[in-house]
Design a protein around this motif. Structure first.
Motif, PDB file in Angstrom:
ATOM      1  N   ALA A  83       0.854  -1.196   0.000  1.00  0.00           N
ATOM      2  CA  ALA A  83       0.000   0.000   0.000  1.00  0.00           C
ATOM      3  C   ALA A  83       0.882   1.235   0.000  1.00  0.00           C
ATOM      4  N   HIS A  84       0.365   2.309  -0.523  1.00  0.00           N
ATOM      5  CA  HIS A  84       1.081   3.584  -0.567  1.00  0.00           C
ATOM      6  C   HIS A  84       0.274   4.648   0.165  1.00  0.00           C
ATOM      7  N   PRO A  85       0.939   5.708   0.629  1.00  0.00           N
ATOM      8  CA  PRO A  85       0.205   6.733   1.377  1.00  0.00           C
ATOM      9  C   PRO A  85      -0.855   7.434   0.532  1.00  0.00           C
ATOM     10  N   THR A  86      -1.835   7.984   1.217  1.00  0.00           N
ATOM     11  CA  THR A  86      -2.837   8.811   0.556  1.00  0.00           C
ATOM     12  C   THR A  86      -2.201  10.143   0.142  1.00  0.00           C
ATOM     13  N   ALA A  87      -2.998  10.972  -0.477  1.00  0.00           N
ATOM     14  CA  ALA A  87      -2.473  12.230  -1.028  1.00  0.00           C
ATOM     15  C   ALA A  87      -2.348  13.347   0.003  1.00  0.00           C
ATOM     16  N   VAL A  88      -2.767  13.108   1.246  1.00  0.00           N
ATOM     17  CA  VAL A  88      -2.674  14.195   2.228  1.00  0.00           C
ATOM     18  C   VAL A  88      -1.203  14.482   2.539  1.00  0.00           C
ATOM     19  N   SER A  89      -0.904  15.727   2.850  1.00  0.00           N
ATOM     20  CA  SER A  89       0.482  16.144   3.047  1.00  0.00           C
ATOM     21  C   SER A  89       0.847  16.156   4.520  1.00  0.00           C
ATOM     22  N   ALA A  90       2.154  16.167   4.778  1.00  0.00           N
ATOM     23  CA  ALA A  90       2.669  16.266   6.145  1.00  0.00           C
ATOM     24  C   ALA A  90       2.831  17.731   6.532  1.00  0.00           C
ATOM     25  N   SER A  91       3.045  17.972   7.829  1.00  0.00           N
ATOM     26  CA  SER A  91       3.176  19.347   8.313  1.00  0.00           C
ATOM     27  C   SER A  91       4.259  19.418   9.371  1.00  0.00           C
TER      28      SER A  91
END
Length: 476
Positions: A83-91
């Motif tokens: 599985a790969h991460p979703t499109a949400v970004s880190a902060s």
């Protein structure tokens, strides 16, 4: 029977990768003994049940752009579980505010002023913009501390607000003590090529932007059932003789092969083998190599270690997380009331991974930087309370978890200090002079899963070449 017998000391991902490759190279009749002093295999790969869900409480992912882990997963038939991460970004929480991690940076080192405009103050931006006009950087082959170089060229903000939190997430270390060449080799290489500006050097390392409608290649990957599935599959395929709870106390070179002293000091046992792969942390490697490869032991003694803990929280279903994959905290950040944050990072796993976005809402807080001792001396209940308070400060979430798990990693992460590449070169040169012996592990060429697999593969190849060159099958 072939007569080949090899020992792998250390049951983390490096040792397991070595055992797997030894099986491939030596064949089905070789005897491979895998020795691990703890009561479980996998090292920093550990999947626990939290809130009834399989959840990684050690390493949570592997770098997909580097091939070793992705190729091994495919080779073992685990590709459908990737599985790969979703499109949400880190902060990042820095300067009292939470901002998105800038995209156009190399581990936080900006490739342009625009990339960090939303993160730095006006003075910080002025320093970044002025950096190309400073006297050119001339490393002349030397290594330098990342933090010192950044502060000299950009002022304090890039180090404190960007690079420090990002490096802390990888190494549990501090930018002021980590070496440039081991942690940012591409940047060091660009400077060695004659580029005299950090801004310009970072720009040369950036990949070409994707086509407007082209797919973006995944950066990270994991396994939907947890990374312990990789551990289990490696054991099944390599089929080693696994011996848990048995520390290796000594290593003796013999006329034909090696003798390992294992078990308790009061009642030791011995194991005679043709070759040995040491895939253990630096302190254990130093101790075992003291007599057989003293120059390597001396270099291992230079490597310092950081400890950390993972606090996994299963929150009630329906708990609303921020639309981010997580947040890194700059060192020195405080609550509104002045209390220092305990956590150095949070991963909002139910946002980051689609397969975890069901049932309880999963969050993990990471605690511990190099040199921090007191924070990790708290008992589990105190640590959970502090991490929950941090989460409430950052997100407003105060819901009581339905389940928690605290996993401590004492001395879990080697620190890649200034001159680390010279240390590794010294280790590998000294061990190369000892037939039938090889080393692997996170101390050498990277702390991530792919780098550890690569060291295990290389160590297995070296030992197998020695064994195959000396041991002959019985006639007939």
């Amino acid at each position: 029977m072939s007569g080949h017998h090899v020992a792998v000391v250390g049951g983390g991902i490096s040792g397991l990768a070595a055992a797997h490759r030894l099986r491939r190279l030596l064949g089905p009749t070789a005897r491979i003994t895998l020795l691990e002093q703890s009561d479980r295999l996998g090292g920093k790969l550990r999947t626990a049940e939290v809130g009834g869900v399989a959840y990684d409480v050690g390493a949570e992912a592997f770098l997909h752009r580097r091939p070793e882990a992705a190729e091994l997963v495919a080779e073992l038939g685990l590709g459908p579980a990737v599985a790969h991460p979703t499109a949400v970004s880190a902060s990042i929480r820095a300067g009292g505010e939470v901002r998105s991690v800038p995209a156009h940076t190399l581990l936080g080192v900006p490739a342009s002023v625009e990339a960090v405009r939303h993160v730095l103050s006006a003075e910080g931006l002025r320093r970044v913009a002025a950096e190309p006009g400073l006297p050119p950087i001339e490393l002349a082959g030397a290594d330098v501390a990342v933090g010192a170089l950044l502060r000299e060229r950009f002022g304090p903000e890039v180090a404190d607000r960007l690079v420090g939190p990002l490096l802390g997430g990888v190494y549990a270390g501090r930018a002021d003590s980590l070496g440039l060449r081991a942690t940012m080799p591409r940047l060091a290489g660009a400077l060695d090529s004659g580029i005299g500006s950090l801004l310009a050097a970072a720009a040369t390392t950036m990949p070409a932007p994707p086509q407007p409608r082209g797919p973006r290649p995944p950066v990270f990957g994991t396994l939907t059932g947890g990374l312990s599935a990789l551990v289990d599959r490696l054991v099944a395929v390599a089929a080693p003789e696994v011996r848990l709870g048995l520390p290796v106390r000594g290593l003796l070179r013999r006329a034909r092969g090696w003798r390992l002293e294992i078990g308790s000091a009061a009642d030791p046992a011995h194991l005679d083998v043709d070759g040995v792969v040491l895939a253990v942390p630096a302190p254990a490697a130093r101790r075992l190599l003291a007599d057989v490869a003293p120059a390597a032991a001396k270099e291992y003694a230079k490597v310092e270690l950081a400890s950390m803990a993972v606090v996994a929280l299963a929150l009630p279903p329906g708990t609303r997380l921020p639309e981010r994959s997580g947040v890194l905290l700059a060192e020195g950040e405080r609550h509104a009331g002045g209390t220092p944050f305990t956590a150095k990072a949070f991963t909002f796993s139910s946002r980051k991974w689609a397969h975890l976005d069901r049932g309880p809402v999963l969050v993990r807080g990471s605690v511990g930087r190099f040199g921090e001792v007191a924070v990790l001396q708290r008992d589990d209940a105190e640590l959970v309370a502090a991490v929950r308070a941090d989460l409430a400060e950052l997100t407003g979430i105060t819901a009581a978890p339905v389940d928690v798990a605290v996993t401590r990693w004492g001395g879990g992460l080697p620190q890649y200090g200034v001159g680390h590449l010279d240390v590794v070169r010294g280790i590998e040169q000294a061990v190369a002079d000892v037939p039938g012996l090889a080393v692997a592990g996170a101390t050498l060429h990277g702390v991530g899963i792919p780098a550890c697999i690569a060291t295990g593969d290389a160590a297995a190849a070296g030992v197998a070449a020695h064994v195959l060159g000396r041991v002959r099958p019985a006639a007939g």
